[in-house]
Write a protein that holds these residues in place. Structure first.
Motif, PDB file in Angstrom:
ATOM      1  N   GLN A  49       0.811  -1.215   0.000  1.00 17.33           N
ATOM      2  CA  GLN A  49       0.000   0.000   0.000  1.00 17.33           C
ATOM      3  C   GLN A  49       0.847   1.270   0.000  1.00 17.33           C
ATOM      4  N   SER A  50       2.084   1.165   0.477  1.00 18.93           N
ATOM      5  CA  SER A  50       2.928   2.358   0.583  1.00 18.93           C
ATOM      6  C   SER A  50       3.613   2.721  -0.730  1.00 18.93           C
ATOM      7  N   ARG A  51       3.498   1.875  -1.739  1.00 22.73           N
ATOM      8  CA  ARG A  51       4.166   2.165  -3.011  1.00 22.73           C
ATOM      9  C   ARG A  51       3.609   3.407  -3.680  1.00 22.73           C
ATOM     10  N   ASN A  52       2.351   3.699  -3.415  1.00 23.67           N
ATOM     11  CA  ASN A  52       1.727   4.884  -3.995  1.00 23.67           C
ATOM     12  C   ASN A  52       1.316   5.895  -2.934  1.00 23.67           C
ATOM     13  N   ASP A  53       1.937   5.807  -1.773  1.00 20.33           N
ATOM     14  CA  ASP A  53       1.569   6.693  -0.668  1.00 20.33           C
ATOM     15  C   ASP A  53       2.852   7.060   0.076  1.00 20.33           C
ATOM     16  N   GLU A  54       3.372   8.246  -0.170  1.00 22.86           N
ATOM     17  CA  GLU A  54       4.645   8.657   0.418  1.00 22.86           C
ATOM     18  C   GLU A  54       4.579   8.745   1.936  1.00 22.86           C
ATOM     19  N   ASP A  55       3.453   9.216   2.481  1.00 24.78           N
ATOM     20  CA  ASP A  55       3.319   9.317   3.937  1.00 24.78           C
ATOM     21  C   ASP A  55       3.358   7.925   4.575  1.00 24.78           C
ATOM     22  N   LEU A  56       2.628   6.975   3.971  1.00 20.69           N
ATOM     23  CA  LEU A  56       2.630   5.616   4.496  1.00 20.69           C
ATOM     24  C   LEU A  56       4.003   4.966   4.321  1.00 20.69           C
ATOM     25  N   LYS A  57       4.690   5.307   3.239  1.00 21.29           N
ATOM     26  CA  LYS A  57       6.037   4.766   3.014  1.00 21.29           C
ATOM     27  C   LYS A  57       6.980   5.204   4.137  1.00 21.29           C
ATOM     28  N   ALA A  58       6.870   6.466   4.550  1.00 16.30           N
ATOM     29  CA  ALA A  58       7.720   6.963   5.635  1.00 16.30           C
ATOM     30  C   ALA A  58       7.404   6.247   6.946  1.00 16.30           C
ATOM     31  N   ILE A  59       6.106   6.018   7.188  1.00 15.93           N
ATOM     32  CA  ILE A  59       5.695   5.301   8.398  1.00 15.93           C
ATOM     33  C   ILE A  59       6.201   3.864   8.357  1.00 15.93           C
ATOM     34  N   PHE A  60       6.065   3.218   7.197  1.00 17.53           N
ATOM     35  CA  PHE A  60       6.494   1.834   7.062  1.00 17.53           C
ATOM     36  C   PHE A  60       8.005   1.700   7.274  1.00 17.53           C
ATOM     37  N   ASP A  61       8.792   2.610   6.705  1.00 14.95           N
ATOM     38  CA  ASP A  61      10.248   2.565   6.884  1.00 14.95           C
ATOM     39  C   ASP A  61      10.623   2.719   8.359  1.00 14.95           C
ATOM     40  N   LYS A  62       9.936   3.629   9.043  1.00 18.24           N
ATOM     41  CA  LYS A  62      10.221   3.847  10.465  1.00 18.24           C
ATOM     42  C   LYS A  62       9.800   2.623  11.283  1.00 18.24           C
ATOM     43  N   LEU A  63       8.684   2.011  10.897  1.00 10.68           N
ATOM     44  CA  LEU A  63       8.213   0.805  11.580  1.00 10.68           C
ATOM     45  C   LEU A  63       9.198  -0.343  11.401  1.00 10.68           C
ATOM     46  N   ASP A  64       9.683  -0.518  10.195  1.00 12.75           N
ATOM     47  CA  ASP A  64      10.669  -1.561   9.915  1.00 12.75           C
ATOM     48  C   ASP A  64      11.922  -1.349  10.770  1.00 12.75           C
ATOM     49  N   PHE A  65      12.378  -0.100  10.858  1.00 12.13           N
ATOM     50  CA  PHE A  65      13.544   0.229  11.680  1.00 12.13           C
ATOM     51  C   PHE A  65      13.270  -0.095  13.151  1.00 12.13           C
ATOM     52  N   HIS A  66      12.050   0.222  13.613  1.00  9.87           N
ATOM     53  CA  HIS A  66      11.691  -0.036  15.003  1.00  9.87           C
ATOM     54  C   HIS A  66      11.806  -1.529  15.319  1.00  9.87           C
ATOM     55  N   PHE A  67      11.249  -2.364  14.456  1.00  6.40           N
ATOM     56  CA  PHE A  67      11.296  -3.814  14.697  1.00  6.40           C
ATOM     57  C   PHE A  67      12.718  -4.358  14.596  1.00  6.40           C
TER      58      PHE A  67
END
Length: 283
Positions: A53-71
């Motif tokens: 879903q984040s491929r076409n949503d820059e805001d969600l992409k930023a959240i996903f990257d931060k989430l991945d880093f958190h885990f």
């Protein structure tokens, strides 16, 4: 989620004797179950959907990257310990997998009495504690759901809703909100290959328990046992004998004296429960 009146813990003879004599259930390390993806499956599903879903949503992409880093860097999935039950009182797959190929027992527990004895609040269908529910933050009780990788189910939809809405009303950022929800649901999600188990479980979050050790002298003590997959840590519940309502004798454990022997044993340990014999032809 429909809540059954009773759930059944399938076990071999030695475990049956231990549970009834001691009154304790063993809540064992979730990484030592027969599911190699235990505690990881919901994270896998959530990441798959969020990444797509984040491929076409820059805001969600930023959240996903931060989430991945958190885990990966800050904190992975919590250290979960589980004790497993089934809605089914006479299930061939359960006899085969967990009760010495039918030579063991299924112990039937009253759901409300059991979770109250352990201090485990009952999660709702979103795996959250409903208003007014009492219990410890370190314990929980709920059914397992079997996540299909091809379906965006209600839990994934709820995750997206939390990401969009909760930061508006709290001081948490979206990635923290997502981490907390994914982490919590990971304790109750399994691969769909296990759907026949119709599982419910008591879950202990040992990560939270360790964090509260400094102020909580009553935190349970970690113990160790030999498990089918090596050295296995576990915790013990409080006494749950008064929560037992019936015992089902496995289909490979039946002879003329079986019911009388089990009834006598239950009486010797102060447990009042019905004794029944499996109707399954399995052996």
């Amino acid at each position: 989620m429909a809540i059954p009146n009773k759930v059944y813990h399938y076990c071999g003879v030695e475990a049956f004797l231990s549970i009834l004599k001691s009154g304790r259930l063993w809540v064992s390390d979730a990484k030592k179950t027969n599911d190699r993806q235990e505690s990881e499956w919901f994270k896998t599903l959530a990441f798959r959907h969020l990444e797509a879903q984040s491929r076409n949503d820059e805001d969600l992409k930023a959240i996903f990257d931060k989430l991945d880093f958190h885990f990966e860097v800050i904190q992975g999935i919590s250290d979960y310990f589980v004790c497993c039950f089934s809605e089914d009182r006479d299930s061939v797959p359960q006899w085969a997998a967990y009760a010495e190929r039918g030579a063991g027992f299924a112990i039937g527990f009253d759901v409300n009495a059991l979770r109250m004895a352990v201090g485990a609040p009952l999660f709702d269908s979103t795996y959250s504690v409903p208003p007014g529910e009492q219990g410890s933050a370190e314990w929980s009780f709920a059914s397992v759901f079997y996540g299909d990788p091809n379906i965006e189910d209600d839990k994934i939809k709820h995750l997206r809703m939390l990401i969009d809405i909760e930061p508006l009303f709290t001081d948490k950022d979206a990635s923290t909100v997502a981490w907390e929800y994914i982490d919590r649901v990971c304790a109750f999600c399994k691969h769909p290959d296990f759907w026949t188990e119709r599982e419910w479980r008591i879950v202990h979050n040992a990560t939270l328990s360790r964090q509260s050790d400094r102020v909580n002298e009553s935190a349970p003590e970690k113990r160790w046992r030999r498990g089918p997959y090596g050295l296995t840590p576990y915790f013990e519940t409080p006494d749950i004998r008064q929560c037992i309502r019936d015992v089902v004798i496995g289909p490979a454990n039946v002879d003329r004296e079986a019911r009388d022997y089990v009834s006598q044993f239950l009486e010797s340990v102060g447990v009042k429960a019905e004794v029944d014999i499996s109707k399954s032809p399995y052996r």
